[in-house]
Enzyme design. Structure first.
Site, mmCIF file in Angstrom:
data_model
loop_
_atom_site.group_PDB
_atom_site.id
_atom_site.type_symbol
_atom_site.label_atom_id
_atom_site.label_comp_id
_atom_site.label_asym_id
_atom_site.label_seq_id
_atom_site.Cartn_x
_atom_site.Cartn_y
_atom_site.Cartn_z
ATOM 1 N N ASP A 95 -1.995 -0.527 7.663
ATOM 2 C CA ASP A 95 -1.418 -1.388 6.625
ATOM 3 C C ASP A 95 -2.245 -2.642 6.406
ATOM 4 O OD1 ASP A 95 0.446 0.562 6.940
ATOM 5 O OD2 ASP A 95 2.077 -0.758 7.593
ATOM 6 N N ARG A 129 0.835 -1.206 0.000
ATOM 7 C CA ARG A 129 0.000 0.000 0.000
ATOM 8 C C ARG A 129 0.864 1.248 0.000
ATOM 9 N NH1 ARG A 129 2.676 2.046 3.144
ATOM 10 N NH2 ARG A 129 2.782 1.865 5.396
ATOM 11 N N GLY A 131 10.936 -3.464 3.184
ATOM 12 C CA GLY A 131 11.473 -2.375 3.998
ATOM 13 C C GLY A 131 11.464 -1.033 3.303
ATOM 14 N N SER A 137 5.443 -4.287 2.843
ATOM 15 C CA SER A 137 5.610 -5.698 2.493
ATOM 16 C C SER A 137 5.252 -6.570 3.690
ATOM 17 C CB SER A 137 7.051 -5.967 2.055
ATOM 18 O OG SER A 137 7.951 -5.837 3.137
HETATM 19 P P1 ADP Z 1 7.807 -2.639 4.995
HETATM 20 O O1 ADP Z 1 6.578 -3.217 5.597
HETATM 21 O O2 ADP Z 1 7.762 -1.172 4.863
HETATM 22 O O3 ADP Z 1 8.197 -3.297 3.715
HETATM 23 P P2 ADP Z 1 8.954 -3.783 7.362
HETATM 24 O O4 ADP Z 1 10.269 -3.616 8.016
HETATM 25 O O5 ADP Z 1 7.742 -3.497 8.149
HETATM 26 O O6 ADP Z 1 9.004 -2.913 6.030
HETATM 27 O O7 ADP Z 1 8.830 -5.266 6.848
HETATM 28 C C1 ADP Z 1 9.841 -5.838 6.061
HETATM 29 C C2 ADP Z 1 10.147 -7.220 6.564
HETATM 30 O O8 ADP Z 1 9.051 -8.097 6.318
HETATM 31 C C3 ADP Z 1 11.316 -7.853 5.860
HETATM 32 O O9 ADP Z 1 12.545 -7.485 6.441
HETATM 33 C C4 ADP Z 1 11.027 -9.329 6.042
HETATM 34 O O10 ADP Z 1 11.408 -9.759 7.324
HETATM 35 C C5 ADP Z 1 9.514 -9.387 5.966
HETATM 36 N N1 ADP Z 1 9.050 -9.708 4.613
HETATM 37 C C6 ADP Z 1 8.213 -8.967 3.860
HETATM 38 N N2 ADP Z 1 7.979 -9.565 2.661
HETATM 39 C C7 ADP Z 1 8.675 -10.696 2.660
HETATM 40 C C8 ADP Z 1 8.865 -11.752 1.701
HETATM 41 N N3 ADP Z 1 8.270 -11.723 0.509
HETATM 42 N N4 ADP Z 1 9.665 -12.775 2.055
HETATM 43 C C9 ADP Z 1 10.270 -12.804 3.242
HETATM 44 N N5 ADP Z 1 10.143 -11.852 4.172
HETATM 45 C C10 ADP Z 1 9.358 -10.802 3.897
HETATM 46 MG MG MG Z 2 5.855 -2.863 7.574
#
Ligand code: ADP
Ligand code: MG
Length: 391
Positions: free
Chosen positions: A178, A31, A128, A133
């Site tokens: 989110d 998002r 990140g 994500s």
């Molecule tokens: P954002 O939500 O802004 O992308 P966050 O730090 O909240 O950043 O979340 C990112 C973390 O979520 C990654 O470091 C990982 O641990 C996990 N993550 C998200 N997507 C995946 C994926 N496709 N595969 C593995 N881990 C993921």
């Molecule tokens: Mg996040």
């Protein structure tokens, strides 16, 4: 890559790793928040949209009736195993498996046991980057567990379960935005979310002459991790001094009157939150009326407030917004601001559709010149929320 191609890729990766095709495929979007930053934990409003970037999970039940869940991600080398025969507990802090594990724990707590399965996770939401994500991964996991257990959760319950996973397993005390938008996003709509009542309102954004541009600065400044809790604390302090349950209940006038009774920093933090809540409600009205210049001005004002009063921006985000302002309405730029928690990540811009190409080129070139860094830039229509692709 569109969703169909992404799903096909996940299925092919599943086949490669597990030696058979998947039975289920689900997806949940990332998002971008158009406006309403750091308002969620102050009971305020946010105005996000789901983007055409997704986390896809391909999965299959195990042939043998074991209690092992195996999770693989195309972003990670090592698979992770969860043994349902044992009580589930969080992995060490920072482990990616905490996001799906927390959601599995949430289902187990509801008495919904999925049994053993193999899963392959593939995503084109940058990790990140402030496009969530993490929520996409949680909500995709929840969607998968809904199919496996045959029990569809109420959308609000589903989003809250995912938020709890992020709190309890990933150790991140995030707000509700989110997960709500990843569950409830609708094509060509923004979601005005009241973080206090949890009421949602879909705001149509169908004007094809306007596009949403997401500009990833590709920097993420490593902080001590105390910034987010510190901001929350300062907001609580301000609310206490103002004698209100949360800053949602405060007015700019009341804050001005109380100026002498609070620390200067606390005052500025509160000023950001109170003004941002107002801006968000006005921006939703502006979008509804296709009053783009007004929405654009609110976005710039939001950025200035986050930069100066809330102090969560950074040099790179400011540079992108400065470039946007220099392009101006004449060049097709309606408005631009940092989005997400701050200290790096992305900016979101509203631009005239016919100027997308020229603006993207200009921002990429100027940003590179000023920072030496390549930005990643893409457009997205407001996308739909979590979906089942194959059941
Ligand atoms: P954002 O939500 O802004 O992308 P966050 O730090 O909240 O950043 O979340 C990112 C973390 O979520 C990654 O470091 C990982 O641990 C996990 N993550 C998200 N997507 C995946 C994926 N496709 N595969 C593995 N881990 C993921
Ligand atoms: Mg996040």
């Amino acid at each position: 890559m569109n969703l169909k191609e992404l799903a096909a890729h996940a299925a092919a990766e599943f086949q490669k790793k597990y030696g058979r095709p998947p039975r289920w495929i689900v997806a949940a979007p990332g998002r971008v928040n158009l406006i309403g930053e750091h308002t969620d934990y102050n009971d305020g409003f946010v105005l996000p949209m789901a983007i055409e970037r997704y986390t896809v999970i391909a999965a299959d039940r195990l042939t043998k009736d074991t209690k092992q869940i195996q999770l693989r991600s195309t972003c990670e080398d090592k698979p992770v195993t969860i043994d349902l025969a044992r009580p589930l507990k969080p992995f060490p802090k920072g482990a990616w498996a905490n996001y799906p594990a927390g959601v599995i724990a949430g289902f187990l707590a509801l008495g919904l046991n999925p049994g053993g399965f193999d899963a392959l996770i593939h995503s084109n939401v940058p990790l990140g980057g402030g496009l969530s994500s993490s929520a996409a991964l949680e909500v995709a996991t929840a969607s998968l567990l809904e199919i496996i257990t045959g029990k569809n959760l109420d959308p609000v319950e589903k989003a809250l379960l995912c938020q709890k996973a992020e709190h309890d397993y990933a150790g991140m005390p995030c707000g509700i935005m989110d997960q709500f938008i990843s569950v409830m996003g609708r094509e060509n709509h923004l979601l005005l979310l009241d973080c206090r009542s949890r009421k949602t309102e879909l705001v149509p954004m169908t004007d094809a002459t306007v596009a949403v541009l997401i500009i990833n600065t590709n920097v993420k400044h490593e902080l001590t991790g105390s910034e987010y809790p510190a901001r929350r604390k300062q907001c609580e302090t301000a609310a206490k001094i103002l004698g209100v349950p949360s800053l949602r209940d405060a007015t700019p006038e009341a804050l001005e009157l109380a100026k002498g009774r609070m620390d200067e920093v606390v005052f500025r933090r509160a000023r950001h939150v109170i003004s941002e809540i107002e801006r968000t409600v006005h921006a939703a009205e502006g979008v509804r009326a296709s009053n783009w210049p007004t929405v654009g001005q609110l976005m710039y004002a939001s950025h200035a407030s986050l930069r100066d009063d809330y102090e969560v921006s950074c040099k790179e985000l400011d540079i992108v917004v400065d470039i946007a302002e220099s392009i101006g309405l004449k060049g097709g730029m309606i408005g631009c601001r940092m989005t997400g928690g701050g200290f790096g990540g992305c900016t979101v811009a509203l631009v005239k559709s016919d100027a997308v190409e020229a603006i993207s080129k200009k921002i990429a070139a100027d940003y590179k010149k000023k920072t030496g860094i390549e930005a990643t830039i893409f457009v997205s229509r407001p996308a739909g929320g979590a979906t089942v692709i194959e059941a």
